[in-house]
Design a protein around this motif. Structure first.
Motif, PDB file in Angstrom:
ATOM      1  N   ARG A  67     -29.317  21.022 -25.449  1.00 53.92           N
ATOM      2  CA  ARG A  67     -29.617  21.025 -24.009  1.00 53.92           C
ATOM      3  C   ARG A  67     -29.910  22.434 -23.509  1.00 53.92           C
ATOM      4  NH1 ARG A  67     -25.298  17.196 -23.915  1.00 53.92           N
ATOM      5  NH2 ARG A  67     -23.844  18.861 -23.339  1.00 53.92           N
ATOM      6  N   ARG A  68     -29.158  23.417 -23.990  1.00 52.47           N
ATOM      7  CA  ARG A  68     -29.416  24.794 -23.561  1.00 52.47           C
ATOM      8  C   ARG A  68     -30.792  25.275 -24.027  1.00 52.47           C
ATOM      9  NH1 ARG A  68     -23.780  25.436 -24.687  1.00 52.47           N
ATOM     10  NH2 ARG A  68     -24.242  26.026 -26.841  1.00 52.47           N
ATOM     11  N   ARG A  69     -31.156  24.927 -25.254  1.00 54.59           N
ATOM     12  CA  ARG A  69     -32.477  25.340 -25.743  1.00 54.59           C
ATOM     13  C   ARG A  69     -33.601  24.672 -24.957  1.00 54.59           C
ATOM     14  NH1 ARG A  69     -31.256  24.877 -32.263  1.00 54.59           N
ATOM     15  NH2 ARG A  69     -29.992  26.766 -32.441  1.00 54.59           N
ATOM     16  N   ALA A  70     -33.411  23.379 -24.628  1.00 53.40           N
ATOM     17  CA  ALA A  70     -34.445  22.668 -23.851  1.00 53.40           C
ATOM     18  C   ALA A  70     -34.576  23.267 -22.456  1.00 53.40           C
ATOM     19  CB  ALA A  70     -34.101  21.180 -23.770  1.00 53.40           C
ATOM     20  N   ALA A  71     -33.435  23.610 -21.828  1.00 53.15           N
ATOM     21  CA  ALA A  71     -33.494  24.215 -20.503  1.00 53.15           C
ATOM     22  C   ALA A  71     -34.157  25.589 -20.540  1.00 53.15           C
ATOM     23  CB  ALA A  71     -32.083  24.321 -19.928  1.00 53.15           C
ATOM     24  N   LYS A  72     -33.858  26.372 -21.593  1.00 55.70           N
ATOM     25  CA  LYS A  72     -34.485  27.684 -21.729  1.00 55.70           C
ATOM     26  C   LYS A  72     -35.985  27.563 -21.934  1.00 55.70           C
ATOM     27  CE  LYS A  72     -34.110  31.967 -24.394  1.00 55.70           C
ATOM     28  NZ  LYS A  72     -33.409  32.630 -25.527  1.00 55.70           N
ATOM     29  N   LYS A  73     -36.413  26.598 -22.754  1.00 59.51           N
ATOM     30  CA  LYS A  73     -37.840  26.399 -22.996  1.00 59.51           C
ATOM     31  C   LYS A  73     -38.546  25.951 -21.721  1.00 59.51           C
ATOM     32  CE  LYS A  73     -41.033  23.933 -26.053  1.00 59.51           C
ATOM     33  NZ  LYS A  73     -41.851  23.407 -24.966  1.00 59.51           N
ATOM     34  N   ALA A  74     -37.897  25.052 -20.939  1.00 59.15           N
ATOM     35  CA  ALA A  74     -38.509  24.599 -19.692  1.00 59.15           C
ATOM     36  C   ALA A  74     -38.649  25.751 -18.701  1.00 59.15           C
ATOM     37  CB  ALA A  74     -37.671  23.470 -19.093  1.00 59.15           C
ATOM     38  N   LEU A  76     -39.002  28.967 -19.485  1.00 60.72           N
ATOM     39  CA  LEU A  76     -40.084  29.837 -19.952  1.00 60.72           C
ATOM     40  C   LEU A  76     -41.456  29.239 -19.659  1.00 60.72           C
ATOM     41  CD1 LEU A  76     -38.659  31.030 -23.391  1.00 60.72           C
ATOM     42  CD2 LEU A  76     -38.871  32.360 -21.306  1.00 60.72           C
ATOM     43  N   ASP A  77     -41.600  27.913 -19.875  1.00 60.20           N
ATOM     44  CA  ASP A  77     -42.879  27.261 -19.580  1.00 60.20           C
ATOM     45  C   ASP A  77     -43.198  27.325 -18.093  1.00 60.20           C
ATOM     46  OD1 ASP A  77     -43.047  26.713 -22.242  1.00 60.20           O
ATOM     47  OD2 ASP A  77     -42.373  24.626 -22.075  1.00 60.20           O
ATOM     48  N   ALA A  78     -42.163  27.149 -17.242  1.00 58.01           N
ATOM     49  CA  ALA A  78     -42.401  27.196 -15.800  1.00 58.01           C
ATOM     50  C   ALA A  78     -42.817  28.592 -15.360  1.00 58.01           C
ATOM     51  CB  ALA A  78     -41.140  26.743 -15.060  1.00 58.01           C
ATOM     52  N   SER A  79     -42.150  29.624 -15.911  1.00 58.15           N
ATOM     53  CA  SER A  79     -42.524  30.991 -15.551  1.00 58.15           C
ATOM     54  C   SER A  79     -43.926  31.334 -16.048  1.00 58.15           C
ATOM     55  CB  SER A  79     -41.506  31.969 -16.140  1.00 58.15           C
ATOM     56  OG  SER A  79     -41.498  31.886 -17.548  1.00 58.15           O
ATOM     57  N   PHE A  80     -44.288  30.863 -17.258  1.00 56.67           N
ATOM     58  CA  PHE A  80     -45.622  31.130 -17.792  1.00 56.67           C
ATOM     59  C   PHE A  80     -46.700  30.459 -16.936  1.00 56.67           C
ATOM     60  CE2 PHE A  80     -49.164  30.167 -20.669  1.00 56.67           C
ATOM     61  CZ  PHE A  80     -49.465  31.448 -21.087  1.00 56.67           C
ATOM     62  N   SER A  81     -46.458  29.211 -16.517  1.00 58.40           N
ATOM     63  CA  SER A  81     -47.437  28.509 -15.685  1.00 58.40           C
ATOM     64  C   SER A  81     -47.577  29.161 -14.321  1.00 58.40           C
ATOM     65  CB  SER A  81     -47.031  27.046 -15.541  1.00 58.40           C
ATOM     66  OG  SER A  81     -45.758  26.945 -14.924  1.00 58.40           O
ATOM     67  N   SER A  82     -46.448  29.665 -13.766  1.00 58.34           N
ATOM     68  CA  SER A  82     -46.530  30.333 -12.469  1.00 58.34           C
ATOM     69  C   SER A  82     -47.318  31.638 -12.568  1.00 58.34           C
ATOM     70  CB  SER A  82     -45.128  30.614 -11.942  1.00 58.34           C
ATOM     71  OG  SER A  82     -44.441  31.510 -12.797  1.00 58.34           O
ATOM     72  N   ILE A  83     -47.133  32.367 -13.688  1.00 57.99           N
ATOM     73  CA  ILE A  83     -47.892  33.608 -13.880  1.00 57.99           C
ATOM     74  C   ILE A  83     -49.377  33.310 -14.010  1.00 57.99           C
ATOM     75  CG2 ILE A  83     -48.301  35.499 -15.516  1.00 57.99           C
ATOM     76  CD1 ILE A  83     -45.304  35.485 -16.089  1.00 57.99           C
ATOM     77  N   CYS A  84     -49.714  32.244 -14.771  1.00 56.40           N
ATOM     78  CA  CYS A  84     -51.124  31.884 -14.934  1.00 56.40           C
ATOM     79  C   CYS A  84     -51.752  31.471 -13.610  1.00 56.40           C
ATOM     80  CB  CYS A  84     -51.248  30.760 -15.960  1.00 56.40           C
ATOM     81  SG  CYS A  84     -50.799  31.254 -17.631  1.00 56.40           S
ATOM     82  N   SER A  85     -51.028  30.687 -12.801  1.00 54.92           N
ATOM     83  CA  SER A  85     -51.570  30.251 -11.513  1.00 54.92           C
ATOM     84  C   SER A  85     -51.727  31.429 -10.555  1.00 54.92           C
ATOM     85  CB  SER A  85     -50.659  29.197 -10.899  1.00 54.92           C
ATOM     86  OG  SER A  85     -49.357  29.721 -10.684  1.00 54.92           O
ATOM     87  N   ARG A  86     -50.773  32.392 -10.583  1.00 50.79           N
ATOM     88  CA  ARG A  86     -50.870  33.557  -9.718  1.00 50.79           C
ATOM     89  C   ARG A  86     -52.043  34.443 -10.119  1.00 50.79           C
ATOM     90  NH1 ARG A  86     -46.305  35.364 -10.592  1.00 50.79           N
ATOM     91  NH2 ARG A  86     -46.758  37.186 -11.872  1.00 50.79           N
ATOM     92  N   LYS A  87     -52.242  34.603 -11.452  1.00 49.04           N
ATOM     93  CA  LYS A  87     -53.351  35.423 -11.915  1.00 49.04           C
ATOM     94  C   LYS A  87     -54.696  34.789 -11.587  1.00 49.04           C
ATOM     95  CE  LYS A  87     -53.383  38.662 -13.764  1.00 49.04           C
ATOM     96  NZ  LYS A  87     -53.502  40.017 -13.194  1.00 49.04           N
ATOM     97  N   ALA A  88     -54.752  33.450 -11.559  1.00 44.87           N
ATOM     98  CA  ALA A  88     -56.012  32.781 -11.243  1.00 44.87           C
ATOM     99  C   ALA A  88     -56.404  32.988  -9.788  1.00 44.87           C
ATOM    100  CB  ALA A  88     -55.897  31.287 -11.554  1.00 44.87           C
ATOM    101  N   GLU A  89     -55.402  33.125  -8.896  1.00 47.27           N
ATOM    102  CA  GLU A  89     -55.693  33.318  -7.476  1.00 47.27           C
ATOM    103  C   GLU A  89     -56.059  34.759  -7.157  1.00 47.27           C
ATOM    104  OE1 GLU A  89     -52.219  31.968  -5.522  1.00 47.27           O
ATOM    105  OE2 GLU A  89     -52.516  29.839  -6.054  1.00 47.27           O
ATOM    106  N   GLU A  90     -55.602  35.707  -7.986  1.00 48.79           N
ATOM    107  CA  GLU A  90     -55.878  37.110  -7.714  1.00 48.79           C
ATOM    108  C   GLU A  90     -57.325  37.459  -8.053  1.00 48.79           C
ATOM    109  OE1 GLU A  90     -53.094  39.343  -9.873  1.00 48.79           O
ATOM    110  OE2 GLU A  90     -51.346  38.736  -8.667  1.00 48.79           O
ATOM    111  N   GLU A  91     -57.778  38.607  -7.535  1.00 48.92           N
ATOM    112  CA  GLU A  91     -59.119  39.098  -7.843  1.00 48.92           C
ATOM    113  C   GLU A  91     -59.134  39.674  -9.250  1.00 48.92           C
ATOM    114  OE1 GLU A  91     -60.179  41.890  -4.914  1.00 48.92           O
ATOM    115  OE2 GLU A  91     -60.234  40.452  -3.266  1.00 48.92           O
ATOM    116  N   PRO A  92     -60.264  39.640  -9.928  1.00 53.43           N
ATOM    117  CA  PRO A  92     -60.340  40.202 -11.284  1.00 53.43           C
ATOM    118  C   PRO A  92     -60.129  41.705 -11.280  1.00 53.43           C
ATOM    119  CG  PRO A  92     -62.517  39.622 -10.490  1.00 53.43           C
ATOM    120  CD  PRO A  92     -61.537  39.060  -9.490  1.00 53.43           C
TER     121      PRO A  92
END
Length: 423
Positions: A67-74, A76-92
């Protein structure tokens, strides 16, 4: 937004642990509570716990760890997706290509972003920046590959001028006609490259006969891709494949499975790498199919052939064998499977290994049964054993005593026992 109960507890523990006095008081109260529970019989030592309770506790620990490993992976995936979405909204961000140092006066370097960037965003930003700014004012030099290995082929140069061999093309060098005469070699030994799909489509976009646009269809299977080219003007057609086929299996897919399996890599880590690079790959079911039907049988066959050669060599040398044995299990506690290995001491080579399952003879007799199977296999091949070095075990000592084999104890187990007693 109100905080949750878990967050409130986390903040309380952080404030408590920050104060040394409160931390010491908390530990003292915990020790006193543990002593009272020991006196009342609510807490038991490891010696007082039964085997079934130990197994139940181990199962609870494993589930909690999962359970701890699954929570840690979730997370990390959430933080990675948030970084990708934030970078997509920013200017190049403008990123300039790397240049070598020059003797001329250098200009101030451009500022780079310190934020985390994914490979896809970086490539998109570089391409967008170059499209907006046009061609750079100074083209970067080619990087010299020091560990360059030439391709196995015969190359004849046809040029009027005598040019010196160099891996870096000079600015004023004239084009040279090169004729390749590549020798045939096995397809599995061919060199592989990473090729972009847009570059492949450029080869099939026009007809090589009439230079008119063609109809192109692509088919993909894991790392394999094929293109069907058809010209409606001159009826020219061609079927191109990126890699050879063995039956209906692409050779590149099979070689990739073999490389992952034989190097001990994790398929899921390789799959993440391919997704980050947008490199086409296959699913885990295909990898397991290759391993089950081809790779694992090949390993077993190779081991049997090498083992017969080792045993035949020991027969020619003559004399009795001095061996040492030990077992590795799938888990330290409730082991379900184990592999017992018998090693020849003089040559330091493995002469036999046996896979043992706990439900066949009980958990306490896995090592003894594994050693017995190894000795029986050597007796079938007419090889006598003089002595064996193992851990101190009464069952193993009885087996070796019946077969008149000298038994020596492993000093590592004695030192390990002393360390446990000292602790």
């Amino acid at each position: 937004m109100p905080i949750t109960g878990a967050e409130r507890q986390r903040l309380y523990r952080a404030r408590r642990d920050a104060d040394p006095e409160k931390r010491a008081q908390y530990l003292e109260r915990a020790r006193e509570r543990w002593r009272k529970e020991r006196e009342l019989g609510k807490r038991k030592s490891i010696k007082e716990v039964s085997e079934s309770e130990k197994n139940l506790k181990r199962l609870q620990w494993r589930r909690a760890q999962a359970r701890r490993r699954a929570a840690k992976k979730a997370a990390l995936d959430a933080s990675f997706s948030s970084i990708c979405s934030r970078k997509a909204e920013e200017e190049p961000i403008a990123i300039t290509p790397k240049k070598y140092k020059s003797t001329k006066k250098s200009k101030p370097a451009h500022a780079h972003s310190k934020e985390t960037q994914t490979p896809d965003n970086i490539c998109a930003e570089i391409e967008m920046t170059w499209n907006n700014q046009g061609t750079p004012r100074k083209r970067p030099r080619w990087e010299v590959i020091e560990d360059w290995a030439p391709i196995d082929c015969d190359i004849s140069l046809q040029s009027k001028e005598n040019t010196e061999s160099s891996s870096v093309p000079h600015k004023d060098s004239a084009p040279v006609d090169i004729e390749f005469s590549v020798e045939e070699r096995p397809a599995s030994n061919n060199t592989k490259y990473i090729v972009y799909e847009s570059c492949l489509r450029q080869l099939f976009s026009s007809c090589p006969v009439c230079s008119m646009p063609c109809e192109v269809k692509s088919h993909r299977m894991g790392t394999y891709v094929s293109f069907d080219q058809y010209c409606s003007h001159c009826n020219y057609s061609r079927d191109w494949k990126s890699q050879p086929l063995v039956g209906s299996t692409p050779l590149g897919n099979f070689q990739m499975s073999a490389a992952i399996y034989f190097t001990g890599l994790s398929f899921y880590q390789v799959e993440k790498f391919c997704k980050a690079l947008q490199l086409q790959s296959f699913k885990y079911d295909t990898f397991r199919k290759h391993a089950r039907n081809y790779l694992e049988p090949a390993i077993v066959h190779k081991w049997k052939v090498d083992q017969q050669q080792i045993l035949a060599q020991l027969k020619e040398e003559g004399g009795k064998i001095k061996g040492s044995g030990d077992m590795w299990t799938d888990s330290a506690g409730a082991a379900g499977y184990g592999c017992y290995t018998l090693t020849h001491q003089d040559s330091n080579t493995i002469i036999d290994l046996q896979l043992v399952q706990s439900n066949e003879m009980g958990k306490g007799h896995m090592k003894t049964d594994g050693l017995k199977r190894c000795l029986d296999h050597l007796n079938v091949n007419d090889l006598e054993v003089d002595s064996v070095v193992t851990e101190s075990c009464p069952q193993t000592q009885e087996v070796l005593k019946k077969q008149n084999i000298a038994h020596f104890y492993d000093t590592r187990s004695f030192e390990k026992g002393k360390l446990i007693m000292a602790v």
